[in-house]
Enzyme design. Structure first.
Site: not given
Length: 216
Positions: A77, A95, A97, A212
């Site tokens: 990837e 990244h 899954h 924040y």
């Protein structure tokens, strides 16, 4: 770029990759992690369990994708990671899954505004159209979905987030997976439809989130 800086960054990349497994965001060697150090991108290798990686297994490429360090092949990837570094100020990419996020990616073209933390990713989270993993086509679809955002879903695939650090990129991944889980859970109640935030409500939350954690 000093060797010490590269070693520290690699240690963080491996630690974050292992965390994705521990937290159930990936299975086996799926998913990948990278960090930018100067003009180098340190990235997890292809097909190697993260618990087997050592300090000597550094994998580094330049922004053109040419491998300049390491004997292991970079993740398949790599095109996604490089496009993010070329087009944004990102210092880290995660990244995964993740189960709930991947499930949502098969159902909608945009994650419904179930929670105000969508503002932390820049707004409503889009789903990039499907393309074969590891391809330039997938990287291009991802870039479209990331326009103005720091995270997106990949249809029938998973998640991509980026940030100024590995901790920030990972936190964004975790928030995205959590929002997907909340929406799926709420949507599964028979006869009821989840209430969603309006664009104005999300903008209001985004403005508040900008301050924040800062000293008053």
């Amino acid at each position: 770029m000093t060797q010490d800086a590269i070693e520290r960054a690699w240690d963080s990349v491996v630690g974050t990759a292992r965390r994705t497994v521990t937290d159930g965001l990936v299975v086996g060697t799926s998913g990948n992690v990278s960090a930018r150090v100067g003009e180098l991108v340190l990235v997890t290798p292809s097909g190697v369990p993260y618990d087997r990686l050592t300090p000597g297994d550094v994998v580094a490429v330049d922004l053109d994708g040419t491998q300049v360090r390491g004997r292991l092949a970079p993740t398949s990837e790599l095109p996604m990671h490089l496009e993010i570094y070329r087009r944004t100020t990102a210092r880290a990419v995660v990244h995964t899954h993740a189960v709930h996020a991947t499930a949502v990616s098969t159902l909608v073209t945009e994650l419904p505004l179930i929670h105000y933390m969508a503002a932390a990713l820049g707004g409503p989270v889009r789903v990039a159209p499907y393309a074969l993993y590891g391809t330039g086509e997938l990287a291009a679809h991802m870039l479209g979905a990331l326009d103005g955002r720091t995270g997106c879903l990949l249809r029938n695939h998973g998640t991509v987030t980026y940030g100024d650090s590995l901790d920030q990129a990972y936190d964004r991944t975790s928030q995205l997976e959590w929002m997907c889980r909340v929406w799926l859970t709420a949507s599964s109640v028979p006869g009821l439809t989840p209430s969603l935030l309006s664009a104005a409500e999300l903008d209001e939350a985004a403005e508040k989130l900008r301050g924040y954690g800062r000293p008053r």
